[in-house]
Design a protein around this motif. Structure first.
Motif, PDB file in Angstrom:
ATOM      1  N   ARG A   3      -1.252  -1.339  -1.487  1.00 50.70           N
ATOM      2  CA  ARG A   3      -1.847  -0.066  -1.878  1.00 50.70           C
ATOM      3  C   ARG A   3      -2.401  -0.235  -3.282  1.00 50.70           C
ATOM      4  O   ARG A   3      -1.744  -0.783  -4.172  1.00 50.70           O
ATOM      5  N   LEU A  27       4.158   2.534 -10.263  1.00 53.36           N
ATOM      6  CA  LEU A  27       4.087   1.538  -9.187  1.00 53.36           C
ATOM      7  C   LEU A  27       5.242   0.549  -9.266  1.00 53.36           C
ATOM      8  O   LEU A  27       5.815   0.165  -8.238  1.00 53.36           O
ATOM      9  N   GLN A  30       8.543   1.344  -7.586  1.00 52.61           N
ATOM     10  CA  GLN A  30       8.615   1.378  -6.136  1.00 52.61           C
ATOM     11  C   GLN A  30       8.621  -0.002  -5.496  1.00 52.61           C
ATOM     12  O   GLN A  30       9.265  -0.211  -4.468  1.00 52.61           O
ATOM     13  N   VAL A  31       7.862  -0.928  -6.057  1.00 52.58           N
ATOM     14  CA  VAL A  31       7.764  -2.277  -5.487  1.00 52.58           C
ATOM     15  C   VAL A  31       7.953  -3.291  -6.602  1.00 52.58           C
ATOM     16  O   VAL A  31       7.747  -2.995  -7.775  1.00 52.58           O
ATOM     17  N   VAL A  34       3.733  -6.096  -8.471  1.00 49.89           N
ATOM     18  CA  VAL A  34       2.559  -5.284  -8.786  1.00 49.89           C
ATOM     19  C   VAL A  34       1.555  -6.153  -9.531  1.00 49.89           C
ATOM     20  O   VAL A  34       1.926  -6.915 -10.432  1.00 49.89           O
ATOM     21  N   GLN A 101       2.144  -6.321  -3.680  1.00 55.40           N
ATOM     22  CA  GLN A 101       2.454  -5.160  -2.846  1.00 55.40           C
ATOM     23  C   GLN A 101       1.677  -3.932  -3.291  1.00 55.40           C
ATOM     24  O   GLN A 101       1.500  -2.981  -2.525  1.00 55.40           O
ATOM     25  N   ALA A 102       1.243  -3.906  -4.527  1.00 54.08           N
ATOM     26  CA  ALA A 102       0.416  -2.822  -5.055  1.00 54.08           C
ATOM     27  C   ALA A 102      -0.425  -3.395  -6.188  1.00 54.08           C
ATOM     28  O   ALA A 102       0.010  -4.326  -6.882  1.00 54.08           O
ATOM     29  N   THR A 351       3.500   9.621  -6.276  1.00 50.18           N
ATOM     30  CA  THR A 351       4.010   8.531  -5.450  1.00 50.18           C
ATOM     31  C   THR A 351       3.846   8.843  -3.974  1.00 50.18           C
ATOM     32  O   THR A 351       3.443   7.990  -3.175  1.00 50.18           O
ATOM     33  N   LEU A 356       3.630   5.038  -1.060  1.00 46.80           N
ATOM     34  CA  LEU A 356       4.356   3.789  -1.276  1.00 46.80           C
ATOM     35  C   LEU A 356       5.746   3.908  -0.685  1.00 46.80           C
ATOM     36  O   LEU A 356       6.438   4.893  -0.897  1.00 46.80           O
ATOM     37  N   SER A 357       6.149   2.926   0.056  1.00 54.93           N
ATOM     38  CA  SER A 357       7.538   2.879   0.509  1.00 54.93           C
ATOM     39  C   SER A 357       8.306   1.979  -0.447  1.00 54.93           C
ATOM     40  O   SER A 357       7.826   0.903  -0.819  1.00 54.93           O
ATOM     41  N   ARG A 358       9.474   2.436  -0.838  1.00 51.79           N
ATOM     42  CA  ARG A 358      10.248   1.696  -1.822  1.00 51.79           C
ATOM     43  C   ARG A 358      10.690   0.345  -1.272  1.00 51.79           C
ATOM     44  O   ARG A 358      11.121   0.235  -0.130  1.00 51.79           O
ATOM     45  N   SER A 359      10.586  -0.672  -2.083  1.00 55.59           N
ATOM     46  CA  SER A 359      10.998  -2.011  -1.698  1.00 55.59           C
ATOM     47  C   SER A 359      12.512  -2.061  -1.503  1.00 55.59           C
ATOM     48  O   SER A 359      13.270  -1.428  -2.247  1.00 55.59           O
TER      49      SER A 359
END
Length: 711
Positions: A3, A27, A30-31, A34, A101-102, A351, A356-359
């Protein structure tokens, strides 16, 4: 596919670096992987990219983070057309995207570029990248009417060009107009609109920038002095008594080099903390005599004194348009920018819109960021710091205030604290007016505070069974650890953090005497959050109890599991020993085995295994051999050590040898939060511990609030 968010604008001076930093923070929570991409840049390296790369530990090749220079882009577009230019930038972007991932994309800066119709170029690049667009509209020195109109125009422009909009941000809006702009834009567009007020500290240049701009020679000062913000310039021409009245926090004095009186007077005022200045710039190439410079160095160590050859007027002219910028060399500005972004932007909503799905993998940075976010909560908590003149504590205080994490109370003699703050060149906003949303700091001197009498009577009552009198208590409560603990007990602060220079005993003994254990806790214990490269483990007890018996060990395990769960770590408990399962015997193993049985009896809902060796607890392959079928072995998250010797040495070994970040010790089992620091604590350790304390205070207040609601 990663994303991506494309931060862009409509013109110069929008201050979007603060927004870019805020988005990267969001960002990175969440992941864990980045990237940042600058499609077009003026030089081969960009100060914002380098700031983000260093701060967020982006371990990608530097060349992957950049597209083309403006000159290269203009030449390519002129020779082959815009499609060829865009195609090359898209290829470079996707090469980076595959590694992340982002991705945060930094749009063009509208500053002296030779790219026609820059807004359309940004819109096309965002569309080709498949990125959500976040336009930033600058409102510096504009009226509310102008800001509202510009936001609407920018939204229409990017929407008409087919962009998928994430939100709109109006930045650098005059404080008096913020509410008006927010009201007039709320619900009027199809995306959220966030309004950030102008923050003078972000536009203030640093002393280092002044040196760079003027080519000044640094006569006195250190690196931290050069990092100070210059909030305004004061020109020295008047006699000293009149001149001193013109000084203010963060002012830089510009005066001819032959005015030794103004130099010494300015530094003397700074040393007294009233007010702390950023430095002195001497003009006309005249260096004061050696005796004057020796006195200056003694008065305010670290405060920059610089010399330029030009006169005061041309120097002032050259500095008139100088503005601060976010760089890797200005970490304090970065903290201010993040605090501003997080205070005025709904990061949860943003968010969700990015989807975004959390890692599942939790890195140390993600864990620390999450702590700061949770510490703010819906209401800022008050944390008391007894070591009010300790450098690391004060530097941590500045970070906490700039990030708007919590209110702070510094204990110590006010003159001594203010002088220390001035000597370090810090800005704690001690004299600024309080606002309802912004974190603030205050100083309380236990020796002179009106609370001293009240606290003495309270402490004498608590300890009367030990023969304590009010007269003796008058002296006890002037000890900063006792005074801070009594503030917590009386609800004048929500928590306390100490131990940077005090021993563990000095920090927690007052808590044992005054606050005492919480209902349901047999003993007070501690945990460390051990942030490894790919996960967070909880170690207990590594700081308080030397040799707990089976019942105490079980209590430590249960408390540690509850602490882990409160901070987002799913508890799977391993009670450690030198043997696994039934393979060993002896008093030490039997203690752990009995403690495991007690945990299962008291809390059948918890996953627990013991006795178990460390390798079997955390390594799945070893677990499969030594304890097959266990729901804990190989995936334990809460590791309970049989004694303090084992626990303390293990956490330090893992911290130093494996490069883990050790957060703690976090105290558990007290009625109200008091946390101890290691005497080797770094500034970031203190920041994190204060954030944890604020979160504990939120959690301690929740049952009381629920009870009040029921009534």
């Amino acid at each position: 596919m990663a994303r991506s968010v494309y931060v862009t604008g409509i013109g110069r001076g929008d201050g979007r670096q603060a927004v870019e930093l805020g988005m990267m923070e969001l960002l990175s929570r969440q992941v864990d992987r980045v990237g940042v991409f600058r499609p077009l840049m003026h030089t081969r390296t960009d100060h914002v990219v380098e700031l983000l790369r260093g701060r967020y530990r982006i371990d990608l090749a530097a060349e992957d983070l950049y597209g083309l220079s403006y000159d290269e882009a203009a030449a390519l577009q002129a020779e082959r057309g815009q499609d060829e230019l865009v195609g090359m930038l898209v290829d470079r972007f996707h090469a980076l995207e595959r590694q992340c991932q982002a991705v945060l994309v930094l749009g063009t800066d509208f500053a002296g570029t030779n790219i026609p119709d820059e807004l359309a170029v940004n819109a096309r690049l965002a569309n080709e990248f498949g990125a959500l667009v976040l336009p930033v509209v600058g409102g510096h020195r504009d009226s509310a009417d102008t800001v509202v109109a510009e936001v609407r125009n920018a939204h229409r422009a990017y929407s008409d060009l087919g962009c998928s909009m994430l939100a709109m941000i109006a930045n650098r809006v005059a404080g008096r107009d913020k509410q008006e702009v927010s009201r007039r834009l709320a619900g009027r567009l199809d995306v959220p609109v966030y309004v950030l007020p102008d923050e003078p500290a972000l536009s203030a240049p640093t002393v280092a920038q002044v040196v760079e701009t003027t080519g000044a020679e640094v006569l006195l000062g250190d690196a931290s002095g050069l990092a100070r913000d210059v909030r305004r310039f004061v020109f020295g021409g008047a006699m000293l008594p009149n001149f001193l009245g013109a000084l203010s926090d963060g002012a830089m004095v510009i005066t001819p080099g032959d005015r030794a009186d103004l130099l010494i007077g300015s530094l003397a005022a700074h040393a007294a903390g009233s007010p702390p200045i950023s430095g002195v710039l001497l003009t006309m190439g005249q260096t004061p005599g050696a005796d004057v410079m020796k006195l200056a160095a003694r008065l305010a160590p670290g405060t920059p004194v610089m010399l330029v050859q030009e006169g005061s007027f041309p120097t002032a002219t050259g500095l008139s348009a100088l503005e601060g910028k976010l760089t890797a060399a200005s970490p304090r500005k970065a903290e201010t920018a993040l605090g501003l972004f997080e205070l005025h932007v709904d990061t949860v909503e943003l968010t969700d819109r990015i989807e975004l799905s959390r890692s599942e993998r939790v890195t140390p940075m993600m864990f620390e960021h999450e702590l700061l976010e949770r510490a703010r909560g819906s209401q800022l908590r008050e944390v008391v710091l007894p070591e009010g003149t300790e450098e690391r504590v004060l530097r941590a205080a500045e970070v906490l205030l700039r990030r708007n994490v919590c209110h702070l109370t510094l204990l110590g003699a006010e003159d001594a604290v203010r002088k220390r703050v001035a000597d370090l060149g810090l800005d704690l906003g001690l004299d600024r007016a309080e606002t309802s949303k912004s974190a603030r700091a205050r100083i309380i001197d236990p020796a002179t505070s009106p609370l001293r009498e009240r606290f003495a009577e309270l402490y004498a009552e608590i300890r009367k069974h030990k023969g304590m009198t009010v007269e003796a208590a008058q002296d006890v409560v002037t000890d900063v650890s006792y005074f801070g603990t009594l503030m917590v007990q009386e609800g004048l602060a929500d928590g306390m953090v100490s131990g940077a220079v005090h021993s563990t005993a000095a920090t927690i003994r007052p808590a044992f005497e005054i606050i005492k254990t919480s209902p349901g806790a047999a003993i007070v214990s501690s945990v460390f959050f051990m942030c490894l490269a790919d996960r967070v483990l909880v170690y207990g007890d590594c700081a308080v109890n030397p040799d707990p018996d089976a019942e105490q060990l079980a209590d430590i395990a249960i408390q540690s599991a509850e602490t882990a769960a409160r901070f987002g770590v799913e508890p799977r408990i391993a009670l450690l020993s030198y043997s696994t399962g039934t393979s060993g015997s002896g008093a030490d193993v039997d203690k752990v085995r009995r403690a495991t049985e007690i945990v299962r009896e008291l809390r059948p809902d918890l996953l627990v295994e013991g006795p178990i060796q460390y390798d079997a607890a955390v390594e799945p392959k070893v677990a499969a051999t030594k304890l097959p079928g266990s729901k804990v072995a190989g995936q334990a998250t809460v590791l309970i050590f049989p004694d303090l010797n084992t626990g303390n040495n293990t956490y330090k070994a893992v911290q130093r040898s494996a490069g883990a970040v050790a957060v703690g010790p976090v105290m558990q089992g007290l009625r109200k939060p008091v946390n101890d620091l290691s005497r080797g604590a770094l500034v970031q350790d203190i920041v994190t511990t204060v954030a944890i304390t604020a979160i504990q205070a939120q959690q301690a207040a929740a049952p009381a609030a629920a009870e009040e609601q029921r009534r």
